[in-house]
Design a protein around this motif. Sequence first.
Motif, PDB file in Angstrom:
ATOM      1  N   THR A  71       0.824  -1.201   0.000  1.00 48.19           N
ATOM      2  CA  THR A  71       0.000   0.000   0.000  1.00 48.19           C
ATOM      3  C   THR A  71       0.862   1.257   0.000  1.00 48.19           C
ATOM      4  O   THR A  71       0.554   2.229  -0.707  1.00 48.19           O
ATOM      5  CB  THR A  71      -0.945   0.004   1.218  1.00 48.19           C
ATOM      6  N   MET A  72       1.936   1.245   0.772  1.00 47.05           N
ATOM      7  CA  MET A  72       2.832   2.399   0.784  1.00 47.05           C
ATOM      8  C   MET A  72       3.498   2.591  -0.576  1.00 47.05           C
ATOM      9  O   MET A  72       3.635   3.724  -1.041  1.00 47.05           O
ATOM     10  CB  MET A  72       3.897   2.237   1.867  1.00 47.05           C
ATOM     11  N   ALA A  73       3.876   1.488  -1.198  1.00 44.37           N
ATOM     12  CA  ALA A  73       4.483   1.594  -2.531  1.00 44.37           C
ATOM     13  C   ALA A  73       3.475   2.176  -3.519  1.00 44.37           C
ATOM     14  O   ALA A  73       3.823   3.035  -4.339  1.00 44.37           O
ATOM     15  CB  ALA A  73       4.957   0.224  -3.006  1.00 44.37           C
ATOM     16  N   GLY A  74       2.235   1.731  -3.441  1.00 44.68           N
ATOM     17  CA  GLY A  74       1.193   2.275  -4.319  1.00 44.68           C
ATOM     18  C   GLY A  74       0.937   3.744  -4.070  1.00 44.68           C
ATOM     19  O   GLY A  74       0.744   4.522  -5.013  1.00 44.68           O
ATOM     20  N   ILE A  84      -5.736   6.323  -1.747  1.00 46.43           N
ATOM     21  CA  ILE A  84      -5.092   5.177  -1.097  1.00 46.43           C
ATOM     22  C   ILE A  84      -4.809   5.468   0.370  1.00 46.43           C
ATOM     23  O   ILE A  84      -4.629   4.557   1.171  1.00 46.43           O
ATOM     24  CB  ILE A  84      -3.797   4.804  -1.858  1.00 46.43           C
ATOM     25  N   LEU A  85      -4.812   6.726   0.759  1.00 44.85           N
ATOM     26  CA  LEU A  85      -4.454   7.107   2.121  1.00 44.85           C
ATOM     27  C   LEU A  85      -5.322   6.437   3.195  1.00 44.85           C
ATOM     28  O   LEU A  85      -4.775   5.954   4.198  1.00 44.85           O
ATOM     29  CB  LEU A  85      -4.474   8.629   2.269  1.00 44.85           C
ATOM     30  N   PRO A  86      -6.655   6.356   3.043  1.00 41.43           N
ATOM     31  CA  PRO A  86      -7.425   5.639   4.076  1.00 41.43           C
ATOM     32  C   PRO A  86      -7.031   4.170   4.195  1.00 41.43           C
ATOM     33  O   PRO A  86      -6.973   3.634   5.306  1.00 41.43           O
ATOM     34  CB  PRO A  86      -8.874   5.782   3.608  1.00 41.43           C
ATOM     35  N   ALA A  87      -6.739   3.521   3.079  1.00 38.61           N
ATOM     36  CA  ALA A  87      -6.290   2.126   3.133  1.00 38.61           C
ATOM     37  C   ALA A  87      -4.942   2.026   3.831  1.00 38.61           C
ATOM     38  O   ALA A  87      -4.683   1.073   4.581  1.00 38.61           O
ATOM     39  CB  ALA A  87      -6.209   1.538   1.731  1.00 38.61           C
ATOM     40  N   LEU A  88      -4.092   2.991   3.603  1.00 37.21           N
ATOM     41  CA  LEU A  88      -2.781   3.019   4.246  1.00 37.21           C
ATOM     42  C   LEU A  88      -2.922   3.192   5.758  1.00 37.21           C
ATOM     43  O   LEU A  88      -2.259   2.503   6.540  1.00 37.21           O
ATOM     44  CB  LEU A  88      -1.935   4.147   3.652  1.00 37.21           C
ATOM     45  N   ILE A  89      -3.796   4.080   6.163  1.00 41.71           N
ATOM     46  CA  ILE A  89      -4.034   4.300   7.594  1.00 41.71           C
ATOM     47  C   ILE A  89      -4.639   3.057   8.242  1.00 41.71           C
ATOM     48  O   ILE A  89      -4.230   2.651   9.337  1.00 41.71           O
ATOM     49  CB  ILE A  89      -4.935   5.530   7.802  1.00 41.71           C
ATOM     50  N   HIS A  90      -5.580   2.423   7.558  1.00 40.90           N
ATOM     51  CA  HIS A  90      -6.194   1.200   8.074  1.00 40.90           C
ATOM     52  C   HIS A  90      -5.164   0.085   8.200  1.00 40.90           C
ATOM     53  O   HIS A  90      -5.104  -0.612   9.218  1.00 40.90           O
ATOM     54  CB  HIS A  90      -7.344   0.762   7.165  1.00 40.90           C
ATOM     55  N   ALA A  91      -4.337  -0.087   7.179  1.00 37.87           N
ATOM     56  CA  ALA A  91      -3.319  -1.143   7.213  1.00 37.87           C
ATOM     57  C   ALA A  91      -2.317  -0.900   8.328  1.00 37.87           C
ATOM     58  O   ALA A  91      -1.959  -1.827   9.071  1.00 37.87           O
ATOM     59  CB  ALA A  91      -2.612  -1.236   5.859  1.00 37.87           C
ATOM     60  N   ALA A  92      -1.870   0.328   8.474  1.00 40.38           N
ATOM     61  CA  ALA A  92      -0.887   0.644   9.510  1.00 40.38           C
ATOM     62  C   ALA A  92      -1.492   0.508  10.911  1.00 40.38           C
ATOM     63  O   ALA A  92      -0.873  -0.074  11.810  1.00 40.38           O
ATOM     64  CB  ALA A  92      -0.345   2.052   9.304  1.00 40.38           C
ATOM     65  N   GLY A  93      -2.688   1.029  11.075  1.00 40.47           N
ATOM     66  CA  GLY A  93      -3.322   0.985  12.389  1.00 40.47           C
ATOM     67  C   GLY A  93      -3.653  -0.413  12.857  1.00 40.47           C
ATOM     68  O   GLY A  93      -3.368  -0.783  14.003  1.00 40.47           O
ATOM     69  N   SER A  94      -4.254  -1.217  11.990  1.00 42.26           N
ATOM     70  CA  SER A  94      -4.633  -2.569  12.397  1.00 42.26           C
ATOM     71  C   SER A  94      -3.404  -3.441  12.630  1.00 42.26           C
ATOM     72  O   SER A  94      -3.360  -4.218  13.580  1.00 42.26           O
ATOM     73  CB  SER A  94      -5.563  -3.203  11.367  1.00 42.26           C
ATOM     74  N   THR A  95      -2.377  -3.298  11.801  1.00 45.62           N
ATOM     75  CA  THR A  95      -1.155  -4.082  11.985  1.00 45.62           C
ATOM     76  C   THR A  95      -0.461  -3.694  13.287  1.00 45.62           C
ATOM     77  O   THR A  95      -0.020  -4.566  14.043  1.00 45.62           O
ATOM     78  CB  THR A  95      -0.204  -3.889  10.790  1.00 45.62           C
ATOM     79  N   ALA A  96      -0.380  -2.409  13.563  1.00 44.14           N
ATOM     80  CA  ALA A  96       0.248  -1.953  14.804  1.00 44.14           C
ATOM     81  C   ALA A  96      -0.547  -2.419  16.024  1.00 44.14           C
ATOM     82  O   ALA A  96       0.040  -2.874  17.019  1.00 44.14           O
ATOM     83  CB  ALA A  96       0.367  -0.435  14.803  1.00 44.14           C
ATOM     84  N   LEU A  97      -1.859  -2.336  15.958  1.00 44.21           N
ATOM     85  CA  LEU A  97      -2.698  -2.757  17.075  1.00 44.21           C
ATOM     86  C   LEU A  97      -2.561  -4.249  17.342  1.00 44.21           C
ATOM     87  O   LEU A  97      -2.382  -4.678  18.483  1.00 44.21           O
ATOM     88  CB  LEU A  97      -4.161  -2.391  16.815  1.00 44.21           C
ATOM     89  N   PHE A  98      -2.625  -5.059  16.281  1.00 45.21           N
ATOM     90  CA  PHE A  98      -2.490  -6.504  16.457  1.00 45.21           C
ATOM     91  C   PHE A  98      -1.102  -6.873  16.976  1.00 45.21           C
ATOM     92  O   PHE A  98      -0.964  -7.757  17.826  1.00 45.21           O
ATOM     93  CB  PHE A  98      -2.771  -7.255  15.153  1.00 45.21           C
ATOM     94  N   GLY A  99      -0.074  -6.203  16.483  1.00 43.06           N
ATOM     95  CA  GLY A  99       1.279  -6.468  16.959  1.00 43.06           C
ATOM     96  C   GLY A  99       1.441  -6.095  18.425  1.00 43.06           C
ATOM     97  O   GLY A  99       2.068  -6.828  19.205  1.00 43.06           O
ATOM     98  N   TRP A 100       0.873  -4.961  18.818  1.00 42.77           N
ATOM     99  CA  TRP A 100       0.948  -4.525  20.214  1.00 42.77           C
ATOM    100  C   TRP A 100       0.216  -5.513  21.127  1.00 42.77           C
ATOM    101  O   TRP A 100       0.729  -5.887  22.182  1.00 42.77           O
ATOM    102  CB  TRP A 100       0.363  -3.129  20.350  1.00 42.77           C
ATOM    103  N   LEU A 101      -0.970  -5.934  20.714  1.00 42.62           N
ATOM    104  CA  LEU A 101      -1.733  -6.884  21.525  1.00 42.62           C
ATOM    105  C   LEU A 101      -1.036  -8.244  21.591  1.00 42.62           C
ATOM    106  O   LEU A 101      -1.066  -8.915  22.625  1.00 42.62           O
ATOM    107  CB  LEU A 101      -3.151  -7.040  20.969  1.00 42.62           C
ATOM    108  N   LEU A 102      -0.410  -8.635  20.504  1.00 43.20           N
ATOM    109  CA  LEU A 102       0.331  -9.893  20.495  1.00 43.20           C
ATOM    110  C   LEU A 102       1.513  -9.825  21.462  1.00 43.20           C
ATOM    111  O   LEU A 102       1.834 -10.812  22.125  1.00 43.20           O
ATOM    112  CB  LEU A 102       0.814 -10.203  19.080  1.00 43.20           C
ATOM    113  N   GLY A 103       2.117  -8.671  21.587  1.00 41.32           N
ATOM    114  CA  GLY A 103       3.198  -8.476  22.540  1.00 41.32           C
ATOM    115  C   GLY A 103       2.733  -8.567  23.986  1.00 41.32           C
ATOM    116  O   GLY A 103       3.513  -8.884  24.879  1.00 41.32           O
TER     117      GLY A 103
END
Length: 124
Positions: free
Chosen positions: A26-29, A38-57
């Motif tokens: 998405t960032m490359a696009g 593409i910016l809303p998709a980028l924000i969604h991808a970054a936010g959900s990935t960061a949230l899941f990674g934080w919770l996994l930690g």
Amino acid sequence: MPGTLKAAQFIITLEVVLGLVGLAVTMAGFFFAFDWGILPALIHAAGSTALFGWLLGRWSSRRVYVRWAIIAAHLLVIGATVLDLALFSTVTWQAMVGQHILTWAVIILLLLPSAGRWFSGPAS
């Protein structure tokens, strides 16, 4: 840790890895085309990935709020997708269930009684 929770942890790890790949694409696009759509998709991808990674930690803390936060985050992802599909009148069962089969699997695995017992125990 019960096997069902090991499976849920593996699925969340897979979601984070795939989220990072999706974020890179998405960032490359976005930077290639400078398309602000593409910016809303980028924000969604970054936010959900960061949230899941934080919770996994936080997984090893075995706190009850972590279990419910993971469930809520997954429901939030499904809700955001349904909202997006509803805005464009493309809501189908395939879109709600099929595309989020891993998300539904995590929710179901974390709602099992064994998950409740494990997350209410002491951290080891």
